[in-house]
Design an enzyme around this catalytic site. Structure first.
Site, mmCIF file in Angstrom:
data_model
loop_
_atom_site.group_PDB
_atom_site.id
_atom_site.type_symbol
_atom_site.label_atom_id
_atom_site.label_comp_id
_atom_site.label_asym_id
_atom_site.label_seq_id
_atom_site.Cartn_x
_atom_site.Cartn_y
_atom_site.Cartn_z
ATOM 1 N N GLU A 210 22.027 -6.930 -36.889
ATOM 2 C CA GLU A 210 20.864 -7.703 -37.488
ATOM 3 C C GLU A 210 21.337 -8.410 -39.184
ATOM 4 O O GLU A 210 21.985 -8.040 -39.372
ATOM 5 C CB GLU A 210 19.856 -6.899 -38.232
ATOM 6 C CG GLU A 210 18.500 -6.862 -39.290
ATOM 7 C CD GLU A 210 17.856 -6.504 -39.569
ATOM 8 O OE1 GLU A 210 17.589 -4.699 -39.113
ATOM 9 O OE2 GLU A 210 16.471 -7.223 -39.782
ATOM 10 N N ASN A 269 15.525 -11.843 -39.139
ATOM 11 C CA ASN A 269 13.873 -11.473 -39.813
ATOM 12 C C ASN A 269 13.123 -13.189 -39.861
ATOM 13 O O ASN A 269 13.326 -14.412 -40.466
ATOM 14 C CB ASN A 269 13.450 -10.974 -40.780
ATOM 15 C CG ASN A 269 14.107 -10.230 -41.083
ATOM 16 O OD1 ASN A 269 13.782 -8.825 -40.341
ATOM 17 N ND2 ASN A 269 15.983 -9.471 -41.044
ATOM 18 N N GLU A 301 13.284 -11.311 -35.528
ATOM 19 C CA GLU A 301 12.086 -10.081 -35.591
ATOM 20 C C GLU A 301 10.639 -9.804 -36.617
ATOM 21 O O GLU A 301 10.837 -11.390 -37.686
ATOM 22 C CB GLU A 301 12.888 -9.128 -37.368
ATOM 23 C CG GLU A 301 14.327 -8.341 -35.547
ATOM 24 C CD GLU A 301 15.238 -7.666 -36.664
ATOM 25 O OE1 GLU A 301 14.792 -6.867 -37.372
ATOM 26 O OE2 GLU A 301 15.833 -6.942 -36.145
ATOM 27 N N ASP A 331 9.432 -5.880 -35.672
ATOM 28 C CA ASP A 331 9.825 -5.058 -36.878
ATOM 29 C C ASP A 331 8.847 -3.816 -37.207
ATOM 30 O O ASP A 331 7.930 -4.094 -37.765
ATOM 31 C CB ASP A 331 10.392 -5.895 -37.586
ATOM 32 C CG ASP A 331 12.306 -5.259 -38.507
ATOM 33 O OD1 ASP A 331 11.954 -4.635 -38.344
ATOM 34 O OD2 ASP A 331 11.913 -5.951 -39.292
ATOM 35 N N GLU A 388 15.357 2.271 -36.076
ATOM 36 C CA GLU A 388 15.892 2.123 -36.810
ATOM 37 C C GLU A 388 16.310 2.946 -38.780
ATOM 38 O O GLU A 388 15.014 3.353 -38.037
ATOM 39 C CB GLU A 388 16.087 0.424 -37.652
ATOM 40 C CG GLU A 388 15.136 0.028 -38.318
ATOM 41 C CD GLU A 388 14.931 -1.361 -38.635
ATOM 42 O OE1 GLU A 388 16.187 -1.610 -39.412
ATOM 43 O OE2 GLU A 388 13.843 -2.051 -38.639
#
Ligand code: C2E
Ligand code: MG
Ligand code: MG
Length: 582
Positions: A210, A269, A301, A331, A388
Site C-alpha cells: 500500500e 488511497n 482503496e 478500506d 491490516e
C-alpha cells in the site's frame, strides 16, 4: 427571545442574520455585566446529501425547519438570540448554564430526529460551545472558538457536542500552519510516498503493497497523514496529494517493471473527497496509460465510511473504475456505519478489515467472532479479504485458523521508503527461491484451512475414493460451522450451496436429536488431536428426507477456543435400512 423588526433577518429562515446576531450578543453582554454568556454553533451534517438526493428545495425546507426549531426552543430562554450564519451553520447565545444548554441541545436534536424520520435519512447535528469568559473579546472571535469546539465533534455519531478549551486553540494554530505551507511543500517535494508490504499467509510471499503518504517537513520533521489528511479533505488539497501519490506509485511500478523486479500490485488511497471529482476516473486512467502499466498493478482503496456519505456516487464510481480494469478495495471495512448488506450491491474486489478498529471493542471474543464472520462472508460472496493492522504472532495464528490468506501490518513490516521496499522485495524473492520460510511461526496451527484445502483439492481423487463428501468444520464455543465443503457435500444432503449457507449454523440441529451426542463424542475424540473420531448418525436433509451418515473427523489445527476439523462423510442409509428394525 424577541426578534426586533429593524434587525437584519436571514431571508430563508426568518431568524437573524449573523451581523445582527453579533450586535445583539454584544448588547446582551454589555448590558448584563453580572452574567456569563455562552455561544453555541451548530452544524447540520447531511445537508449536501439531502440536496443531492431530494433536491435543493428539500434542503431549504430543512434549513427553514432548523430556523423555526431554534426560535421555538429559545422562545422561553431569557437573554438569548439565534441566527443562521451561512449554509447549514447556525448559532445561538444564552446565559451560560451547562444544564440549560444541554437541555436546549436535546430539544433541538429531538426536533431534528422527527424531521429525519420523515425523510428517512439520518440527519446529524453537531454543537460547539464557547463559554464567554472574556466579555471584551469580539463576538466574531467568540464564534470562532465555538466553531473550533464544533469541529472536534463534526460527523461524530457518538459525541454530538463539545466545549471549547485552550488545547483546541493550539491545534487550530498548528492546522493553520499546515494549511499555509501545503502548496509550497508539494512544490518543494516535501511529500514522500512510503510503501507497506502485504503478505500471503500461506507462504509469506509478498502479494503487494500500500502506498502511504508522509510529509517530511524541514521545520517540523515527519508529519503523519493522520494529522494532515483530514485537514486536506476539508480544504480540498487532498485531491492534489492523492494525484501526487498515484503518479509516484505509477512511476515506481514502471521503474520496477523496467528493472525486472518481481513487483506486485500497489494499492493507493482514494479520498472520499475525490468521489466528488468528476475527473477522477479520467485522471487514474490517463496515469496508467501514461506510464504504460497494467491496470491490475494499481489497486484503488476507498474507505468504507465514504459509502455512508453517498452510496450512489460510490457505487457508480467503483463500477466505472472496475470496468476500466482497476481492482477496487474497500478500506477500513467495519469503521463506517454501512451494513454488511451493502456488500451485495457494491462491486468490490477486496475487503480490507483493520484489526485496530476491533481493539477498541471491550469484548475481544466478540471482536474475533466478527472478523471470522466477515472473512467467511466475503468468501461466500467471492470477495477476497485482507486484514491490516496485524502486529502479533497470536493475531497471525488466529487469522490462519479462520482461513484468512492476506495480511498487512507491523508484524511483517512498517511502511518504508521506496528504496527500502525495493530491497525488501529482493530479499523476499531470494527467500522464496531458496524455499526457506522467514520468521513465521507455523507450529501454533498445523496447517491453515486454506492451505489444507488446496492440498485436499490436489488429492481429490484419493479422497472421493474414501468419502462421498467431505468438509472442513470450525468448532468454536461448542458450536460448529462449515467452512469449506466438497461439491458432492450438497448432493449428499439433497441441497445446494445457497440453500446450505442460508441455513448455516443449524448443521448440528439437522442431526437427529438422540444422535447428537454421537457427533459430539466424535468431535471430542478428534479434538484431542490423537487419532480420528468416528460416528454413525441420522441427519435430516433440506428436503425433509433422512440419511444415515458414517463420518470420520480429524483435527487439523486449533487456536485458543477454536478448532478446525476435516470430516469425511459417507451415506450408509442403504446398508442400515437393510437391517431389520433400524
Ligand atoms: P489506511 O489507508 O487505512 O492505512 C493504514 C494505516 O495503518 C497506515 O497509517 C499504516 O501505517 C498503519 N498501519 C499499518 N499496519 C499497522 C500496524 O500493524 N499497526 C499500527 N498501529 N498501524 C499500522 P498511516 O500511514 O499513518 O495512514 C493513516 C491514514 O491516512 C490511512 O489509513 C489513510 O486513510 C490516510 N492516508 C495515507 N496516505 C494517504 C494518501 O495518499 N491519500 C489519502 N487520501 N489518504 C491517505
Ligand atoms: Mg488504505
Ligand atoms: Mg485502512
Amino acid at each position: 427571545m424577541v426578534i426586533n423588526k429593524d434587525k437584519q433577518v436571514d431571508q430563508l429562515t426568518g431568524i437573524l442574520s449573523v451581523t445582527s446576531f453579533e450586535r445583539d450578543v454584544r448588547e446582551l453582554i454589555d448590558s448584563h455585566p453580572d452574567k456569563v454568556f455562552a455561544i453555541v454553533e451548530l452544524d447540520i451534517n447531511r445537508l449536501t446529501m439531502i440536496n443531492e438526493l431530494y433536491g435543493l428545495s428539500e434542503g431549504d425546507n430543512l434549513l427553514r425547519y432548523m430556523g423555526s426549531t431554534l426560535r421555538d426552543v429559545l422562545r422561553d430562554v431569557e437573554d438569548s438570540s439565534c441566527a443562521r450564519i451561512q449554509a447549514d451553520l447556525f448559532v445561538f447565545a444564552c446565559p451560560y448554564d451547562e444544564k440549560v444548554i444541554e437541555n436546549i441541545i436535546t430539544l433541538i436534536e429531538h426536533s431534528i430526529r422527527r424531521y429525519s424520520l420523515m425523510l428517512n435519512i439520518d440527519i446529524l447535528v453537531s454543537f460547539g460551545i464557547y463559554k464567554c469568559v472574556k466579555p471584551e473579546l469580539e463576538v466574531a472571535l467568540m464564534r470562532d472558538r465555538a466553531k473550533m469546539a464544533l469541529k472536534t465533534v463534526k460527523g461524530n455519531y457518538i459525541k454530538h457536542f463539545a466545549y471549547y478549551d485552550e488545547k483546541m486553540h493550539d491545534k487550530i494554530v498548528r492546522e493553520q500552519e499546515i494549511t499555509q505551507n501545503m502548496n509550497h511543500a508539494l512544490k518543494n517535494r516535501e511529500f514522500v510516498v512510503y510503501f507497506q508490504p502485504k503478505h500471503s499467509l500461506d507462504d509469506e510471499s509478498i502479494i503487494g503493497a500500500e502506498a502511504l503518504v508522509r510529509w517530511n517537513s524541514p521545520q517540523k520533521g515527519m508529519i503523519s497523514p493522520g494529522e494532515f489528511v483530514p485537514l486536506f479533505e476539508e480544504n480540498g488539497f487532498i485531491m492534489k496529494i492523492d494525484t501526487f501519490v498515484w503518479e509516484e506509485s505509477c512511476k515506481f511500478i514502471r521503474k520496477s517493471l523496467d528493472a525486472g523486479l518481481p513487483i506486485k500490485p500497489v494499492s493507493v488511497n482514494v479520498s472520499r473527497i475525490n468521489l466528488y471529482n468528476p475527473e477522477l476516473c479520467e485522471i487514474l486512467n490517463s496515469l496508467v496509460k501514461e506510464y504504460n502499466i497494467p491496470y491490475e498493478m494499481l489497486e484503488l482503496e476507498f474507505t468504507e465510511s465514504a459509502y455512508t456519505d453517498n452510496p450512489q456516487l460510490m457505487l457508480q464510481t467503483m463500477n466505472t473504475l472496475q470496468q476500466m480494469g482497476f481492482k477496487v478495495e474497500m478500506d477500513d471495512f467495519g469503521s463506517g456505519y454501512s451494513s454488511l448488506n451493502m456488500l451485495k450491491d457494491v462491486p468490490v474486489d477486496v475487503l480490507k478489515i483493520d484489526l485496530r478498529f476491533l481493539d477498541k471493542s471491550e469484548d475481544s471474543e466478540k471482536a474475533t467472532a466478527i472478523v471470522s464472520a466477515v472473512v467467511r462472508m466475503a468468501k461466500w460472496l467471492g470477495i477476497s479479504s485482507i486484514i491490516e493492522g496485524v502486529e502479533t504472532k497470536e493475531q497471525i495464528s488466529f487469522l490462519k485458523s479462520i482461513g484468512c490468506t492476506m495480511v498487512q501490518g507491523y508484524y511483517f513490516s512498517k511502511p518504508m521508503p521506496q528504496d527500502d521496499y525495493i530491497e525488501y522485495i529482493k530479499k523476499y524473492s531470494m527467500i522464496e527461491k531458496s524455499g526457506k520460510q522467514p520468521h513465521l511461526d507455523t507450529a501454533y496451527i498445523d496447517i491453515s484451512p486454506d492451505a489444507f484445502w488446496k492440498n485436499v483439492e490436489e488429492h481429490e481423487n484419493d479422497l472421493t475414493a474414501l468419502f462421498s463428501a467431505y468438509a472442513l468444520y470450525e468448532m468454536y464455543d461448542g458450536v460448529e460451522e462449515t467452512i469449506r465443503t466438497s461439491e458432492s457435500y450438497y448432493e449428499l444432503f439433497h441441497t445446494n450451496r445457497n440453500e446450505h449457507y442460508e441455513n448455516r449454523g443449524s448443521s448440528r440441529l439437522r442431526v437427529y436429536e438422540e444422535d447428537r451426542p454421537l457427533v459430539g463424542a466424535m468431535l471430542e475424540q478428534a479434538g484431542t488431536g490423537k487419532g480420528v473420531g468416528e460416528a454413525v448418525f441420522r441427519r435430516m436433509c433440506h428436503d425433509g428426507s433422512i440419511v444415515w451418515i458414517h463420518a470420520k473427523a480429524k483435527l487439523l489445527g486449533m487456536n485458543g477456543k477454536s478448532k478446525v476439523f476435516f470430516v469425511g462423510l459417507n451415506d450408509v442409509s442403504r446398508y442400515i435400512n437393510s437391517i431389520p428394525n433400524m
